[in-house]
Design a protein around this motif. Structure first.
Motif, mmCIF file in Angstrom:
data_model
loop_
_atom_site.group_PDB
_atom_site.id
_atom_site.type_symbol
_atom_site.label_atom_id
_atom_site.label_comp_id
_atom_site.label_asym_id
_atom_site.label_seq_id
_atom_site.Cartn_x
_atom_site.Cartn_y
_atom_site.Cartn_z
ATOM 1 N N PRO A 1 3.503 0.365 12.255
ATOM 2 C CA PRO A 1 3.827 -0.957 11.711
ATOM 3 C C PRO A 1 2.688 -1.925 11.995
ATOM 4 O O PRO A 1 1.924 -1.735 12.953
ATOM 5 N N ILE A 2 2.573 -2.950 11.200
ATOM 6 C CA ILE A 2 1.380 -3.797 11.226
ATOM 7 C C ILE A 2 1.154 -4.439 12.590
ATOM 8 O O ILE A 2 0.005 -4.577 13.039
ATOM 9 N N ARG A 3 2.207 -4.795 13.303
ATOM 10 C CA ARG A 3 2.029 -5.428 14.618
ATOM 11 C C ARG A 3 1.441 -4.446 15.612
ATOM 12 O O ARG A 3 0.506 -4.777 16.354
ATOM 13 N N PHE A 4 1.966 -3.232 15.658
ATOM 14 C CA PHE A 4 1.416 -2.223 16.556
ATOM 15 C C PHE A 4 0.015 -1.816 16.124
ATOM 16 O O PHE A 4 -0.839 -1.494 16.966
ATOM 17 N N ARG A 5 -0.230 -1.809 14.841
ATOM 18 C CA ARG A 5 -1.567 -1.468 14.338
ATOM 19 C C ARG A 5 -2.591 -2.487 14.836
ATOM 20 O O ARG A 5 -3.674 -2.116 15.295
ATOM 21 N N ARG A 6 -2.242 -3.761 14.781
ATOM 22 C CA ARG A 6 -3.133 -4.817 15.264
ATOM 23 C C ARG A 6 -3.294 -4.720 16.778
ATOM 24 O O ARG A 6 -4.392 -4.922 17.309
ATOM 25 N N HIS A 7 -2.209 -4.418 17.497
ATOM 26 C CA HIS A 7 -2.299 -4.251 18.950
ATOM 27 C C HIS A 7 -3.253 -3.113 19.310
ATOM 28 O O HIS A 7 -4.032 -3.224 20.270
ATOM 29 N N CYS B 1 0.835 -1.210 0.000
ATOM 30 C CA CYS B 1 0.000 0.000 0.000
ATOM 31 C C CYS B 1 0.863 1.249 0.000
ATOM 32 O O CYS B 1 0.555 2.236 -0.692
ATOM 33 N N ILE B 2 1.948 1.218 0.768
ATOM 34 C CA ILE B 2 2.842 2.370 0.829
ATOM 35 C C ILE B 2 3.523 2.581 -0.520
ATOM 36 O O ILE B 2 3.679 3.720 -0.986
ATOM 37 N N ASP C 1 12.242 -1.259 -2.914
ATOM 38 C CA ASP C 1 12.579 -0.011 -2.231
ATOM 39 C C ASP C 1 12.153 -0.097 -0.770
ATOM 40 O O ASP C 1 11.086 -0.650 -0.443
ATOM 41 N N HIS C 2 12.954 0.460 0.123
ATOM 42 C CA HIS C 2 12.614 0.468 1.543
ATOM 43 C C HIS C 2 11.455 1.437 1.781
ATOM 44 O O HIS C 2 11.371 2.505 1.167
ATOM 45 N N VAL C 3 10.585 1.063 2.713
ATOM 46 C CA VAL C 3 9.365 1.850 2.929
ATOM 47 C C VAL C 3 9.294 2.468 4.324
ATOM 48 O O VAL C 3 8.335 3.191 4.612
ATOM 49 N N GLY D 1 4.659 5.443 -5.308
ATOM 50 C CA GLY D 1 5.205 5.001 -6.582
ATOM 51 C C GLY D 1 6.561 4.342 -6.444
ATOM 52 O O GLY D 1 7.423 4.505 -7.323
ATOM 53 N N LEU D 2 6.760 3.585 -5.391
ATOM 54 C CA LEU D 2 8.043 2.941 -5.142
ATOM 55 C C LEU D 2 8.145 1.629 -5.893
ATOM 56 O O LEU D 2 7.135 0.996 -6.243
ATOM 57 N N ARG D 3 9.379 1.201 -6.107
ATOM 58 C CA ARG D 3 9.615 -0.097 -6.739
ATOM 59 C C ARG D 3 9.503 -1.204 -5.694
ATOM 60 O O ARG D 3 9.450 -0.954 -4.487
#
Length: 266
Positions: free
Chosen positions: A163-169, A139-140, A150-152, A145-147
């Protein structure tokens, strides 16, 4: 089971309710050890309203997919399929849309696919969590428009996403807060949680608002919503736990996890 299903069918007819056997599914759930010992050819048939129900390895209930061992592998696979399908049309427009518009599209169309019912799957292993994190990274990359490689991290920080873990928490704890302090929450849900000190809502400032962890011996129960939510709750700073409303709790919780995610910004 057939006797119970017959009683359900009769009760439904008596009260004018209609059931649809074609949408009913049967699954046997257990540990891999016991599932491997089931003699499938010798199992008796299961019937609902006179219709034989097929035995399935995965079933869907309110958009959540369960398999025979609660491994969540099939559920994550479906999340991935839905997200890529939803992004197919958006990707064709990615070169023409500004970042702010793509951010709104990702937050309204893509992220809800990752967030839906995430409080149910509290026992996802690290491999499956990594897969969901890669979907968030997708999604990022769509937004900026990253490849592919590429680091996000810095772009996720720019968006202010957890980050997804904290988002779920965060979603898990918001649900727990509503269970604890919303007076409309059913008592059978509240009964799973017990404060170590006074539990009166108005007296929360007189204690640290910690929850008692129920005794458990199995990892299955240890990974349940109840135990997982209590452990996360007890690790929160006092100021977050003592929030006086759900909206303030969400804000404090987000800022807390944002600090943990990006400590150099604190």
């Amino acid at each position: 089971m057939n006797d119970d299903l017959e009683n359900i069918a009769n009760w439904s007819k008596d009260f004018g309710l209609q059931i649809n056997p074609a949408k009913s599914q049967v699954i046997i759930i257990g540990s891999p050890f016991f599932i491997s010992r089931v003699k499938w050819a010798q199992l008796p048939g299961v019937y609902l309203d006179g219709v034989a129900l097929a035995l399935n390895k995965t079933v869907k209930n309110l958009g959540v997919f369960f398999d025979q061992t609660f491994s969540w592998g099939h559920h994550v696979k479906e999340i991935s399929r839905k997200l890529y399908a939803a992004s197919f049309t958006l990707k064709r427009l990615s070169n023409f849309l500004p970042i702010c518009t793509k951010t709104m599209l990702a937050q309204s169309l893509l992220l809800p696919i990752l967030d839906y019912a995430d409080s149910c799957s509290t026992d996802l292993n690290e491999e499956l969590l990594d897969k969901i994190e890669r979907l968030q990274n997708f999604c990022i990359r769509f937004i900026f428009g990253l490849r592919k490689y590429d680091h996000v991290s810095k772009f996720r920080r720019q968006l202010g996403w957890l980050p997804i873990r904290f988002r779920r928490h965060a979603h898990l704890l918001q649900l727990l807060y509503s269970i604890l302090f919303n007076p409309k929450t059913p008592s059978y849900l509240k009964s799973h949680f017990k404060f170590l000190g006074p539990s009166n809502y108005m007296l929360r400032s007189s204690n640290r608002c910690l929850l008692e962890i129920p005794s458990h011996t199995s990892s299955f129960l240890g990974n349940s919503f109840t135990i997982s939510a209590i452990k996360l709750w007890n690790t929160l700073p006092d100021s977050v736990r003592l929030a006086t409303s759900l909206s303030s709790f969400k804000t404090l919780l987000y800022n807390h996890y944002l600090t943990l995610s990006y400590p150099d910004q604190s």
